[in-house]
Design a protein around this motif. Structure first.
Motif, PDB file in Angstrom:
ATOM      1  N   LEU A  50       1.221  -1.134   0.137  1.00 19.75           N
ATOM      2  CA  LEU A  50       0.003   0.138  -0.121  1.00 19.75           C
ATOM      3  C   LEU A  50       1.351   1.070  -0.124  1.00 19.75           C
ATOM      4  CD1 LEU A  50      -2.926   0.209   2.291  1.00 19.75           C
ATOM      5  CD2 LEU A  50      -1.486   2.238   1.974  1.00 19.75           C
ATOM      6  N   VAL A  51       1.034   2.207  -0.906  1.00 18.56           N
ATOM      7  CA  VAL A  51       1.607   3.457  -1.432  1.00 18.56           C
ATOM      8  C   VAL A  51       0.594   4.507  -0.982  1.00 18.56           C
ATOM      9  CG1 VAL A  51       2.994   4.595  -3.012  1.00 18.56           C
ATOM     10  CG2 VAL A  51       3.756   2.709  -2.562  1.00 18.56           C
ATOM     11  N   THR A  52       0.280   5.155   0.062  1.00 15.40           N
ATOM     12  CA  THR A  52       0.401   6.856  -0.292  1.00 15.40           C
ATOM     13  C   THR A  52       0.576   8.018  -1.013  1.00 15.40           C
ATOM     14  OG1 THR A  52       1.154   7.587   1.360  1.00 15.40           O
ATOM     15  CG2 THR A  52      -0.849   6.369   2.715  1.00 15.40           C
ATOM     16  N   GLY A  53      -0.210   8.696  -1.376  1.00 15.11           N
ATOM     17  CA  GLY A  53       0.377   9.739  -1.922  1.00 15.11           C
ATOM     18  C   GLY A  53       0.552   8.969  -4.007  1.00 15.11           C
ATOM     19  N   ALA A  54       0.123   7.988  -3.957  1.00 17.09           N
ATOM     20  CA  ALA A  54       0.440   7.567  -5.646  1.00 17.09           C
ATOM     21  C   ALA A  54       0.390   7.636  -6.321  1.00 17.09           C
ATOM     22  CB  ALA A  54       0.162   5.604  -4.771  1.00 17.09           C
ATOM     23  N   ASN A  55      -0.479   8.560  -6.983  1.00 16.40           N
ATOM     24  CA  ASN A  55      -0.470   9.292  -7.617  1.00 16.40           C
ATOM     25  C   ASN A  55       0.457  10.039  -8.898  1.00 16.40           C
ATOM     26  OD1 ASN A  55      -1.762  11.178  -6.142  1.00 16.40           O
ATOM     27  ND2 ASN A  55      -1.643  12.506  -7.820  1.00 16.40           N
ATOM     28  N   SER A  56       0.890  10.093  -8.236  1.00 22.12           N
ATOM     29  CA  SER A  56       2.490  11.081  -8.563  1.00 22.12           C
ATOM     30  C   SER A  56       3.573  10.819  -8.090  1.00 22.12           C
ATOM     31  CB  SER A  56       2.003  12.663  -9.179  1.00 22.12           C
ATOM     32  OG  SER A  56       2.134  13.443  -7.928  1.00 22.12           O
ATOM     33  N   GLY A  57       4.511  11.554  -8.516  1.00 18.42           N
ATOM     34  CA  GLY A  57       6.012  11.772  -8.118  1.00 18.42           C
ATOM     35  C   GLY A  57       6.756   9.839  -7.681  1.00 18.42           C
ATOM     36  N   LEU A  58       7.265   9.982  -6.204  1.00 19.70           N
ATOM     37  CA  LEU A  58       7.823   9.583  -5.659  1.00 19.70           C
ATOM     38  C   LEU A  58       6.294   8.434  -5.743  1.00 19.70           C
ATOM     39  CD1 LEU A  58      10.022  11.340  -3.252  1.00 19.70           C
ATOM     40  CD2 LEU A  58      11.264   9.788  -5.186  1.00 19.70           C
ATOM     41  N   GLY A  59       5.393   8.536  -5.275  1.00 19.14           N
ATOM     42  CA  GLY A  59       4.406   7.531  -4.908  1.00 19.14           C
ATOM     43  C   GLY A  59       4.281   6.897  -5.665  1.00 19.14           C
ATOM     44  N   LYS A  60       4.179   7.356  -7.543  1.00 19.26           N
ATOM     45  CA  LYS A  60       4.058   6.315  -8.235  1.00 19.26           C
ATOM     46  C   LYS A  60       4.984   5.701  -8.301  1.00 19.26           C
ATOM     47  CE  LYS A  60       3.788   8.632 -12.773  1.00 19.26           C
ATOM     48  NZ  LYS A  60       2.935   9.027 -13.925  1.00 19.26           N
ATOM     49  N   ALA A  61       6.081   6.002  -8.549  1.00 19.33           N
ATOM     50  CA  ALA A  61       7.598   5.724  -8.805  1.00 19.33           C
ATOM     51  C   ALA A  61       7.062   3.986  -8.816  1.00 19.33           C
ATOM     52  CB  ALA A  61       8.811   6.412  -9.211  1.00 19.33           C
ATOM     53  N   ALA A  62       7.467   4.399  -6.865  1.00 12.91           N
ATOM     54  CA  ALA A  62       7.733   3.268  -5.818  1.00 12.91           C
ATOM     55  C   ALA A  62       6.505   1.994  -6.636  1.00 12.91           C
ATOM     56  CB  ALA A  62       7.998   3.987  -4.735  1.00 12.91           C
ATOM     57  N   ALA A  63       5.293   2.672  -6.529  1.00 12.29           N
ATOM     58  CA  ALA A  63       4.129   1.854  -7.218  1.00 12.29           C
ATOM     59  C   ALA A  63       4.489   0.470  -8.420  1.00 12.29           C
ATOM     60  CB  ALA A  63       2.809   2.176  -7.377  1.00 12.29           C
ATOM     61  N   VAL A  64       5.321   1.494  -9.262  1.00 14.99           N
ATOM     62  CA  VAL A  64       5.604   1.008 -10.421  1.00 14.99           C
ATOM     63  C   VAL A  64       6.803  -0.070 -10.266  1.00 14.99           C
ATOM     64  CG1 VAL A  64       7.153   1.048 -12.644  1.00 14.99           C
ATOM     65  CG2 VAL A  64       5.148   2.917 -11.978  1.00 14.99           C
ATOM     66  N   GLY A  65       7.464   0.350  -9.086  1.00 16.32           N
ATOM     67  CA  GLY A  65       8.777  -0.542  -8.491  1.00 16.32           C
ATOM     68  C   GLY A  65       8.468  -2.063  -7.837  1.00 16.32           C
ATOM     69  N   LEU A  66       7.358  -1.943  -7.227  1.00 12.89           N
ATOM     70  CA  LEU A  66       6.897  -2.441  -6.531  1.00 12.89           C
ATOM     71  C   LEU A  66       6.185  -3.420  -7.129  1.00 12.89           C
ATOM     72  CD1 LEU A  66       5.373  -0.287  -3.401  1.00 12.89           C
ATOM     73  CD2 LEU A  66       7.362  -1.540  -3.337  1.00 12.89           C
ATOM     74  N   ALA A  67       5.254  -3.150  -8.132  1.00 15.20           N
ATOM     75  CA  ALA A  67       4.228  -3.976  -9.012  1.00 15.20           C
ATOM     76  C   ALA A  67       5.608  -4.655  -9.850  1.00 15.20           C
ATOM     77  CB  ALA A  67       3.390  -2.949  -9.730  1.00 15.20           C
ATOM     78  N   ARG A  68       6.229  -4.200 -10.485  1.00 12.53           N
ATOM     79  CA  ARG A  68       7.432  -5.113 -11.307  1.00 12.53           C
ATOM     80  C   ARG A  68       8.112  -6.032 -10.074  1.00 12.53           C
ATOM     81  NH1 ARG A  68      10.311   0.193 -14.298  1.00 12.53           N
ATOM     82  NH2 ARG A  68       8.928   0.643 -15.973  1.00 12.53           N
TER      83      ARG A  68
END
Length: 318
Positions: A50-68
Motif C-alpha cells: 500500500l502506497v500513500t500519495g501514489a498518483n504522482s512523483g515518488l509514490g507512483k514511481a514506488a508503485a511501479v517498482g513494487l508492481a514490477r
C-alpha cells in the motif's frame, strides 16, 4: 575490508556530507556501481503493498517498482480521478499488474480511520509517502497544522489501524519517506503544530520530516516483537511535481542535477523487497545504505522528547 571497500566507503561518506553531489543524480549514478544487490525479480510475488500519495512523483514511481517485483499494489490517493489515471500509466509500464485505487486524505483523521477500518485482507508493505509543503500555515478540520497532519498524524494513525494485517504477514514492512531536509531541524515537540514564530513552509516540511524519522524508530520498537520491520529513508533531490510546485526556484536552479522519480524511489522499493533491509530495523536509509540521523550534536533529541512525540501522536489521533 578490502581497499576497494575503503575507497568506495570514503567516496560515499564524502558525497553524503557535501549534500549536492550525494543528493543529486550524480550521487545516484556513482553509488549504484557499488551498492547492495537488487532484490530478485519476483521478490514481492504474492505480497500486497500500500502506497500513500501514489498518483504522482515518488509514490507512483514506488508503485511501479513494487508492481514490477510482483506485488499487488494499493494506490492510496486524495483524488480518485488522478489515482485512476496513475493506475493506467502504471499498467502501461507493468502490463498485467494488479492495482487498486483507494481514496484517503492523510490529513483528515476521520478519513484515515474510515479507510483503515475498511481495509481488509493481506498487507505486507506499507509505504508512507504522502506529504505536503504548505505556502502558509493552515489547519485541518481536526485543528492540526496541515503538513504535520499529512506526514505524521495520519501515517501514525494508519500504521496503528493496519498493524494487525502487518503483524499477520510473514515479512511485514513499513517505510516512511522522509527528506534530507530533516537534517536542518531538531525535534520540536515543544511546538509540534508550529504555532510559534513566523511560519515558513520549507521549515515546517523539514520539521515534520524530522518527526517522521523519530516516529519510524518508535514504531520499529513497537512492532519489533511481532516481526514487522520499520524504516525511514530520504530520496535525495528528485524531480517531482511537488518540488516543482512548492519550490519553483530550487527546481529551476537544480533541475539539471535532479534525480528522476524512479531514482528517488529506488530505496523505497529496495527496503520493501530486499533481504538485507529485512535484517535491519528502525534505520534511516539513503541510496540503499544506512545513514546517520543527525550531523550536529545539539540536534539530538532526548529520550523524553522521543516519548513525548509518541504521546502527542497517540493523543492527537484518538
Amino acid at each position: 575490508m578490502t581497499v576497494t571497500n575503503v575507497v568506495t566507503g570514503a567516496v560515499d561518506w564524502a558525497m553524503d556530507r557535501t549534500i549536492g553531489p550525494g543528493y543529486s543524480r550524480l550521487g545516484f549514478e556513482a553509488r549504484k556501481r557499488f551498492w547492495a544487490a537488487d532484490p530478485p525479480s519476483d521478490a514481492l510475488k504474492g505480497r500486497v503493498a500500500l502506497v500513500t500519495g501514489a498518483n504522482s512523483g515518488l509514490g507512483k514511481a514506488a508503485a511501479v517498482g513494487l508492481a514490477r517485483l510482483g506485488a499487488v499494489v494499493h494506490l492510496v490517493v486524495r483524488d480518485v480521478t488522478k489515482g485512476e489515471r496513475a493506475k493506467a500509466e502504471i499498467l502501461d509500464a507493468v502490463p498485467g499488474a494488479e492495482l487498486h485505487v483507494g481514496r484517503c486524505d492523510l490529513s483528515d483523521l476521520t478519513a484515515v480511520r474510515e479507510f483503515g477500518d475498511s481495509f481488509a485482507g493481506q498487507l505486507d508493505v506499507l509505504v508512507h509517502n504522502a506529504g505536503v509543503l504548505p505556502p502558509e500555515r493552515a489547519e485541518t478540520e481536526d485543528g492540526h497544522e496541515v503538513a504535520l497532519a499529512t506526514a505524521v498524524l495520519g501515517p501514525h494513525l494508519l500504521t496503528g489501524l493496519l498493524s494487525p494485517a502487518l503483524k499477520a504477514s510473514l515479512d511485514g514492512r513499513v517505510v516512511f519517506v522522509s527528506s534530507g531536509g530533516m537534517y536542518s531541524q531538531s525535534l520540536r515537540i515543544d511546538d509540534p503544530e508550529y504555532r510559534e514564530g513566523e511560519f515558513a513552509g520549507a521549515k515546517a516540511y523539514s520539521r515534520v520530516k524530522r518527526m517522521q524519522v523519530v516516529l519510524a524508530e518508535l514504531w520499529a520498537e513497537e512492532l519489533r516483537v511481532d516481526g514487522v520491520v520499520v524504516h525511514s529513508m530520504h530520496p535525495g533531490w528528485a524531480d517531482t511535481p511537488g518540488v516543482s510546485t512548492s519550490l519553483p526556484r530550487f527546481h529551476r536552479v537544480t533541475k539539471p542535477l535532479l534525480r528522476t522519480p524512479e531514482q528517488g524511489a529506488d530505496t523505497i522499493v529496495w527496503l520493501a523487497a530486499s533481504a538485507e533491509a529485512g535484517r535491519e530495523n528502525g534505520k534511516f536509509w539513503h541510496d540503499r545504505r544506512v545513514r546517520p540521523t543527525h550531523f550536529l550534536p545539539w540536534q539530538h533529541e532526548s529520550e523524553e522528547d522521543r516519548l513525548a512525540l509518541w504521546t502527542f501522536c497517540e493523543t492527537a489521533t484518538r
